[in-house]
Design a protein around this motif. Structure first.
Motif, short mmCIF file in Angstrom:
data_model
loop_
_atom_site.label_atom_id
_atom_site.label_comp_id
_atom_site.label_asym_id
_atom_site.label_seq_id
_atom_site.Cartn_x
_atom_site.Cartn_y
_atom_site.Cartn_z
N VAL A 93 0.85 -1.19 0.00
CA VAL A 93 0.00 0.00 0.00
C VAL A 93 0.89 1.24 0.00
CG1 VAL A 93 -1.82 1.26 1.23
CG2 VAL A 93 -1.77 -1.25 1.29
N GLN A 94 0.61 2.16 -0.94
CA GLN A 94 1.33 3.44 -0.92
C GLN A 94 0.52 4.44 -0.11
OE1 GLN A 94 3.56 4.70 -4.10
NE2 GLN A 94 3.96 6.70 -3.20
N ILE A 95 1.19 5.09 0.84
CA ILE A 95 0.52 6.04 1.75
C ILE A 95 0.66 7.45 1.19
CG2 ILE A 95 0.29 6.77 4.14
CD1 ILE A 95 -0.05 3.75 3.62
N PHE A 96 -0.47 8.11 0.98
CA PHE A 96 -0.43 9.46 0.42
C PHE A 96 0.36 10.41 1.30
CE2 PHE A 96 -4.87 8.54 -1.47
CZ PHE A 96 -4.29 7.87 -2.54
N GLU A 97 0.12 10.36 2.59
CA GLU A 97 0.74 11.31 3.51
C GLU A 97 2.15 10.89 3.92
OE1 GLU A 97 -3.74 11.32 4.12
OE2 GLU A 97 -2.15 9.83 3.95
N GLY A 138 3.22 17.90 -10.05
CA GLY A 138 4.66 17.92 -9.93
C GLY A 138 5.28 19.30 -10.06
N LEU A 139 4.55 20.34 -9.69
CA LEU A 139 5.09 21.70 -9.80
C LEU A 139 5.88 22.07 -8.55
CD1 LEU A 139 2.18 23.77 -11.39
CD2 LEU A 139 3.90 22.34 -12.50
N THR A 140 6.81 23.00 -8.73
CA THR A 140 7.52 23.54 -7.57
C THR A 140 6.56 24.42 -6.76
OG1 THR A 140 8.24 25.54 -8.73
CG2 THR A 140 9.65 23.57 -8.92
N HIS A 141 6.95 24.69 -5.53
CA HIS A 141 6.09 25.53 -4.69
C HIS A 141 6.00 26.95 -5.23
CE1 HIS A 141 5.22 22.60 -1.54
NE2 HIS A 141 6.46 22.17 -1.69
N ALA A 142 7.07 27.42 -5.89
CA ALA A 142 7.02 28.74 -6.52
C ALA A 142 6.01 28.76 -7.66
CB ALA A 142 8.41 29.14 -7.01
N ASP A 143 6.00 27.70 -8.48
CA ASP A 143 5.04 27.63 -9.58
C ASP A 143 3.61 27.51 -9.05
OD1 ASP A 143 6.87 27.90 -11.61
OD2 ASP A 143 7.14 25.74 -11.91
N ILE A 144 3.43 26.76 -7.97
CA ILE A 144 2.09 26.63 -7.38
C ILE A 144 1.61 27.98 -6.88
CG2 ILE A 144 0.90 25.71 -5.35
CD1 ILE A 144 2.27 23.06 -5.87
N ALA A 145 2.49 28.75 -6.25
CA ALA A 145 2.12 30.08 -5.79
C ALA A 145 1.73 30.97 -6.98
CB ALA A 145 3.26 30.71 -5.01
N PRO A 193 3.75 12.68 -2.83
CA PRO A 193 3.96 11.30 -3.28
C PRO A 193 3.58 11.11 -4.75
CG PRO A 193 2.79 11.35 -1.18
CD PRO A 193 2.83 12.75 -1.68
N PRO A 194 4.31 10.27 -5.48
CA PRO A 194 4.00 10.06 -6.90
C PRO A 194 2.61 9.46 -7.11
CG PRO A 194 5.68 8.51 -6.13
CD PRO A 194 5.52 9.54 -5.07
N MET A 212 1.98 16.92 -17.90
CA MET A 212 1.75 15.49 -18.11
C MET A 212 3.07 14.70 -18.15
SD MET A 212 -1.40 14.91 -18.01
CE MET A 212 -1.37 13.21 -18.55
N THR A 213 4.18 15.35 -18.40
CA THR A 213 5.47 14.66 -18.32
C THR A 213 5.75 14.26 -16.87
OG1 THR A 213 6.28 15.88 -20.23
CG2 THR A 213 7.92 14.82 -18.83
N ASN A 214 5.44 15.14 -15.93
CA ASN A 214 5.59 14.78 -14.51
C ASN A 214 4.66 13.63 -14.15
OD1 ASN A 214 7.42 16.87 -14.18
ND2 ASN A 214 5.88 18.33 -13.51
N TYR A 215 3.45 13.64 -14.72
CA TYR A 215 2.53 12.53 -14.48
C TYR A 215 3.13 11.21 -14.99
CZ TYR A 215 -1.31 9.33 -15.41
OH TYR A 215 -2.10 8.21 -15.48
N ALA A 216 3.68 11.23 -16.21
CA ALA A 216 4.24 10.01 -16.79
C ALA A 216 5.44 9.52 -15.97
CB ALA A 216 4.65 10.25 -18.24
N GLU A 217 6.22 10.44 -15.43
CA GLU A 217 7.33 10.04 -14.57
C GLU A 217 6.81 9.33 -13.31
OE1 GLU A 217 10.57 10.21 -15.14
OE2 GLU A 217 10.24 11.10 -17.11
N ALA A 218 5.69 9.81 -12.77
CA ALA A 218 5.09 9.15 -11.61
C ALA A 218 4.58 7.76 -11.98
CB ALA A 218 3.96 10.00 -11.06
N VAL A 219 4.01 7.62 -13.17
CA VAL A 219 3.56 6.30 -13.63
C VAL A 219 4.75 5.34 -13.71
CG1 VAL A 219 2.59 5.03 -15.59
CG2 VAL A 219 1.55 7.19 -14.87
N ARG A 220 5.87 5.85 -14.22
CA ARG A 220 7.07 5.01 -14.32
C ARG A 220 7.58 4.61 -12.93
NH1 ARG A 220 12.10 6.96 -17.95
NH2 ARG A 220 12.01 8.77 -16.55
#
Length: 480
Positions: free
Chosen positions: A72-76, A201-208, A233-234, A266-274
């Protein structure tokens, strides 16, 4: 859309609840964000789980099964957890979320937990984040435009309701700025319009930056914001676009809104899939990605469209960065197979100070003719777009020739095409990061650019259109 599904009737729900009450305390390993639980039975992949800890509940998904063990992968995350101090309860079904209009105006993380200080999202209806398969026979073809207020998109690669149109970019280009601009100012004339923006998968600066740029539309109750940070978490990154599309489907097909979903990156998404695939010990394929990456992306992109007999639509604009600018990389390559065109950003245009730096000759919207032209945008739209692209292709030939022999050696017509390219880039393509243009203004700018060409070169527009829209030399000079 509300019909009872297998496993979702009274008996299915009772079975799921019964499984959820079973607590598993046989914790055999804790590795990074993973917990290995023993003594399980009847548990499936992607099943939701709750982890009871002394500090409260955490949440997870089943990544792998091996005999009586579930990983099981834990989100937190698993920080502070010890094998003897936790209990795992499986949900008996894949992850479900509440759906409805309560999402509008909210800012949440990648798994739907509030970031705006408001209460958790609740609703009387829930839906699986994986969505329901849509019968192809019930699909309606995309039609009618979504106007983004970005001239180069509205004029030359028109976005159509129900379409999937990706933005291909390179690291360092302003793709995130363009995505937020589209989210902030897009409209669908004559309809109830909503936007769902999912950041992955954005940086905190990009999220802001995203939160600040979209604050006005969020506050107006027209936008849902889901923000997954690079240090989250991925598995959450894999869930984020699915949550966004589940929310959008309900707003579209149950509430009748036209919904635009932007997915970045979506590249960050694909990296998480990998990464998750490696945790499942799956055999890697091309460049280390799992062999099912194509079908995985399709399960997201194909959730857009229109449904016969229902109001509303879901339109998807995925944003992805091409590693090293390689358009043959698996993520852009597979995305191109599934989607209906692409908007390609150009480092060369960005270096010349053009924003947004869209390479118009590499970009196209295959459904543009379904959403533009007479009765939809303006009668001259399709013809003037074709004329502009043809002229730009000729201008590139003239520019290449000028590099060989010098601009002073070019003929009058070639110099006119170079002048056309300059006017087009500076007056039509180039616009402010927060500037929203009407379609009338955009097409008028297109005609002003065409006015730099000799009249006999305008072979793709009719004489009537030329008479109605082409400015005279004096008018073009005044506008400039």
């Amino acid at each position: 859309m509300n019909a009872t599904r297998p496993g979702q009737g009274p008996e299915g729900r009772s079975s799921a609840l019964a499984q959820a009450r079973i607590g598993h305390q046989d914790i055999r390993a804790i590795r990074g964000p993973l917990v290995v639980v023993g003594g399980v039975d009847g548990v499936g992949w992607d099943e939701s789980a709750e982890i009871a800890t002394p500090e409260g509940l955490r949440h997870g998904l089943v990544l792998d099964l091996d005999g009586d063990q579930a990983t099981v992968q834990i989100f937190e995350g698993t920080e502070g957890l010890t094998p003897g101090g936790i209990e795992v309860r499986f949900g008996g079904r894949p992850l479900h979320i509440p759906v409805g209009t309560d999402w509008l105006g909210r800012v949440c993380n990648g798994r739907g937990a509030p970031l705006d200080g408001g209460p958790p999202i609740t609703a009387s209806q829930v839906a699986p984040v994986s969505g329901w398969p849509l019968n192809p026979v019930e699909r309606e073809p995309p039609r009618e435009p979504i106007l983004t207020g970005v001239s180069v998109i509205d004029a030359l690669t028109t976005l159509v309701r129900g379409q999937k149109l990706p933005i291909f970019s390179v690291a360092g280009l302003p793709h995130l700025s363009l995505a937020t601009q589209i989210a902030a100012q897009s409209v669908s004339p004559g309809t109830e319009f909503r936007v769902v923006f999912a950041a992955m998968g954005l940086t905190h600066a990009d999220i802001a930056f995203v939160r600040d740029r979209l604050e006005a539309r969020t506050a107006s109750g027209e936008l849902v914001l889901l923000l997954n940070a690079a240090d989250d978490p991925p598995i959450e990154r894999i869930l984020t676009p699915r949550l966004a599309l589940t929310i959008a489907e309900h707003l579209a097909f149950e509430d009748g809104a036209d919904v635009l979903v932007l997915l970045s990156d979506m590249t960050n998404y694909a990296e998480a899939v990998r990464e998750v695939s490696a945790a499942r010990r799956e055999i890697p394929a091309r460049r280390g990605y799992p062999g099912y990456l194509y079908s995985d992306l399709a399960t997201l992109y194909e959730r857009c469209g229109r449904v016969r007999g229902r109001d509303g639509s879901v339109t998807i604009v995925p944003v992805l960065t091409m590693p090293a600018g390689d358009i043959t990389h698996p993520v852009p390559d597979l995305t191109g197979y599934i989607t209906e065109g692409q908007i390609v950003l150009s480092p060369e245009l960005a270096a010349r100070g053009v924003y947004p730096p869209v390479d118009t000759l590499s970009s196209l919207s295959r459904l543009m003719r379904s959403g533009a032209g007479p009765g939809r945008t303006r009668d001259d739209h399709l013809d003037v777009a074709a004329q502009m692209l043809a002229a730009l292709a000729r201008a590139r030939q003239s520019a290449a020739l000028a590099e060989l022999v010098g601009a002073s050696s070019l003929g009058e017509t070639d110099r006119a095409y170079l002048a056309y390219r300059d006017v087009m880039e500076q007056d039509l393509l180039n616009q402010g990061h927060a500037e929203s243009r009407t379609l009338e203004d955009t097409l008028d700018r297109a005609w002003r650019a065409l006015a730099a060409l000799p009249r006999q070169e305008l072979t793709m527009v009719s004489p009537a259109q030329v008479a109605a829209h082409l400015p005279t030399s004096g008018e073009a000079a005044d506008d400039g």
